[in-house]
Write a protein that holds these residues in place. Structure first.
Motif, mmCIF file in Angstrom:
data_model
loop_
_atom_site.group_PDB
_atom_site.id
_atom_site.type_symbol
_atom_site.label_atom_id
_atom_site.label_comp_id
_atom_site.label_asym_id
_atom_site.label_seq_id
_atom_site.Cartn_x
_atom_site.Cartn_y
_atom_site.Cartn_z
ATOM 1 N N ILE A 160 8.788 4.036 -2.713
ATOM 2 C CA ILE A 160 9.813 3.035 -2.377
ATOM 3 C C ILE A 160 9.345 2.174 -1.214
ATOM 4 N N VAL B 277 17.051 0.762 -3.489
ATOM 5 C CA VAL B 277 15.806 1.167 -4.163
ATOM 6 C C VAL B 277 15.503 0.205 -5.308
ATOM 7 N N THR C 129 12.267 0.500 -6.823
ATOM 8 C CA THR C 129 11.307 1.233 -7.672
ATOM 9 C C THR C 129 12.040 1.840 -8.866
#
Length: 625
Positions: free
Chosen positions: A391, A433, A435
């Motif tokens: 991340i 986040v 990712t």
């Protein structure tokens, strides 16, 4: 005793001289009955001139360089050419010396000489092969196609095996002979094994589907004859293995599972032109992922591995593979543990990693039972730290390699893998986040460090016994290359936090697998009904935390995906706030070595952990002061 080559040539010269004399005498008798020739000194001159000239011709043509045991059509062609020239030489001699020998006698000489000189070589070759074949292992070749014929020719010229019969289901080949070897239909295999005293069966079916090979192996299993196979077509085309480089039957042939060709678009989506990092790159799954990834031409491949030797091995292999395939892919071998977030994050940022395949994990069930703290640290916290590093480094795609043991786990290893899934699902739910996280869950892979197959092979080679934990234990199996390809393809599907399950086919009873491996090694199972068998199967009992049956889904709520062997599981997970609190509690228990508290936390976590036995198996805890 082997004679020197020079002595063999002298013997050949003497034999051919005698053959020429006999051919001349027969030709004369056919023309003049049995009348003795007049002017014997003239005929002696004819013979001496014929012998000297003919042997010189034979030598010039290279007839005495040919090894008799390997006499071929080309060598027989040299014999024909030599005898033809010798016949012309005889015709010239009789006219020059002035003896009476009609043209038909000269022709008869040529025919008889050809028969004697060529036939003697064929007879010697046949005698040699018959003598040698008595010492060679008698084999049956299953498959009379191109591979079978090439194999038979190689074996005939070799020193180890003597092919005595072909088997083929092609009715146009049955009841015929190939290279002097009869071809029979599959229904007569058992009869041929007995009547021809076959000691080994060789499968010459390099292109046959595994489902077909499985049917054939099942029909051969009751014969208790060792079965081997020729290399696959790819290995032969690449020149890596010769047709007669026999191998033991591959266990995937026993399973009969034909792999589905990978879809290029799915294989390339998160790899082609991107920087890819594989954790646990030296392990069985991690290393195969690397092999598959490098063929998709990433911008760079980063190998992250704790084992120095494992990293060294896969780095060398991949560099050799890239050179062989002409791939210009930078490879970066990095030593490190996934339990150090700063190290993982530094590596990801330095190489600008875009895709991560997280294969690093402790996966041996008993060992994790005996080392609970390290199991939790490596599998749960290693996944968390690697994901947080991804991340922070701006990684686009993160794929976790999970296991079927994460479903309703009965052991610490399976519980830690389910917790690692929950970690990624919780992270995927966080608003900050970007990712994309996903998990791929599958069962045992053939040939991995934890597979029973290498163990069974070693035990059979050592004469047994073969150890199985329980008569009813079953497992799913898949080849490592297929698993790696499906992992890569599954990683392109679904949304962040998705759990994917691979279609592992039908479960296999381990004891049945053991019996098949014994039978196809040409041995018999020794048990109560067959006390004189070769190898016994012993049941050692389930190991700590081991289940009889593995499952791939927690529930029945699944969604089909674009690939026929991948589906998506719809399973509940913890919000990150709750998952974070659980991780803090696990960290405190590990840090202070509170094994009893650690076990209680695993039991209370939403993983479905249901141990098969009471108490703690951690060795340090059991031997604490």
């Amino acid at each position: 005793m082997q004679l020197p080559r020079s002595v063999k040539r002298v013997v050949s010269l003497v034999a051919d001289s005698a053959a020429l004399l006999l051919a001349l005498a027969i030709a004369y008798c056919l023309s003049f009955s049995l009348n003795m020739p007049v002017h014997l000194w003239q005929w002696a001159g004819v013979y001496v001139g014929l012998a000297v000239g003919s042997l010189a011709i034979f030598t010039k043509l290279g007839l005495y360089r040919a090894v008799v045991r390997y006499v071929s059509i080309r060598a027989l062609g040299l014999v024909f050419a030599g005898v033809f020239v010798a016949t012309l030489w005889l015709y010239a001699l009789v006219h020059f010396i002035g003896v009476a020998l009609p043209l038909e006698a000269v022709v008869n000489f040529g025919l008889v000489a050809l028969l004697l000189i060529g036939g003697s070589r064929l007879a010697m070759r046949e005698m040699y092969h018959r003598m040698v074949s008595r010492r060679k292992t008698r084999v049956m070749i299953y498959g009379a196609g191109s591979a079978g014929r090439q194999l038979a020719q190689a074996l005939i010229n070799g020193e180890q095996f003597h092919p005595v019969v072909f088997v083929d289901d092609d009715v146009t080949l049955q009841r015929s002979t190939i290279l002097g070897i009869p071809v029979i239909d599959p229904s007569r295999v058992a009869e041929a094994v007995r009547s021809s005293h076959v000691e080994r069966i060789l499968l010459a079916l390099p292109s046959a589907p595994r489902s077909v090979r499985k049917q054939i192996l099942e029909s051969l299993e009751p014969l208790n004859v060792r079965v081997q196979t020729v290399p696959g077509m790819a290995d032969m085309v690449n020149g890596e293995l010769a047709i007669d480089a026999l191998q033991d039957v591959h266990i995937e042939d026993l399973l009969g599972r034909d792999p589905v060709d990978p879809e290029p678009a799915l294989m390339q989506q998160h790899i082609r032109g991107k920087v890819v990092l594989v954790t646990g790159a030296g392990g069985s799954i991690g290393s195969e992922l690397c092999r598959q990834i490098i063929q998709q031409k990433p911008a760079a491949l980063v190998l992250y591995e704790l084992s120095e030797y494992g990293l060294y091995s896969i780095d060398n292999e991949l560099r050799a593979m890239a050179a062989r395939l002409g791939l210009d892919v930078p490879i970066y071998p990095m030593i490190g543990t996934v339990q150090r977030r700063n190290r993982v994050e530094a590596v990801m940022k330095a190489f600008k990693v875009q895709t991560v395949y997280h294969a690093a994990a402790y996966k041996h069930v008993p060992l994790v039972e005996f080392n609970m703290v390290e199991g939790v640290r490596n599998n749960v916290f290693g996944t968390w730290y690697t994901a947080e590093a991804a991340i922070a480094a701006g990684v686009e795609q993160f794929v976790l390699i999970s296991t079927d043991k994460a479903v309703r786990p009965t052991n610490v290893m399976g519980t830690t893998k389910r917790l690692s899934e929950l970690v990624l699902q919780g992270l995927a739910s966080r608003a900050d986040v970007s990712t994309r996280f996903c998990m791929v869950r599958f069962g045992n892979v053939l040939g991995s460090s934890g597979s029973v197959v290498p163990l069974f092979k070693r035990q059979i080679a050592e004469g047994g016994p073969v150890t199985v934990t329980h008569p009813e234990i079953t497992r799913y199996f898949m080849t490592i290359p297929e698993a790696a390809q499906l992992v890569i393809q599954a990683g392109t599907m679904g949304t962040s936090g998705s759990v994917f399950v691979l279609d592992m086919g039908e479960p296999v009873r381990i004891v049945d697998l053991a019996r098949k491996m014994i039978h196809l090694s040409g041995l018999e199972v020794r048990d109560a009904s067959n006390p004189h068998g070769d190898i016994s199967i012993e049941f050692s009992g389930l190991r700590p935390g081991e289940k009889l049956y593995e499952e791939l889904l927690i529930g029945d709520n699944v969604v089909e995906c674009a690939h026929p062997r991948i589906c998506q599981a719809q399973e509940a997970f913890l919000p990150w706030a709750e998952m974070s609190g659980l991780l803090d509690a696990l960290d405190d228990a590990c840090q202070n070595f509170k094994i009893d508290e650690l076990r209680a936390l695993l039991l209370s976590a939403p993983c479905g952990y249901a141990p098969t036995e009471d108490g703690v198996n951690d060795l340090l805890w059991l031997h604490r002061l």
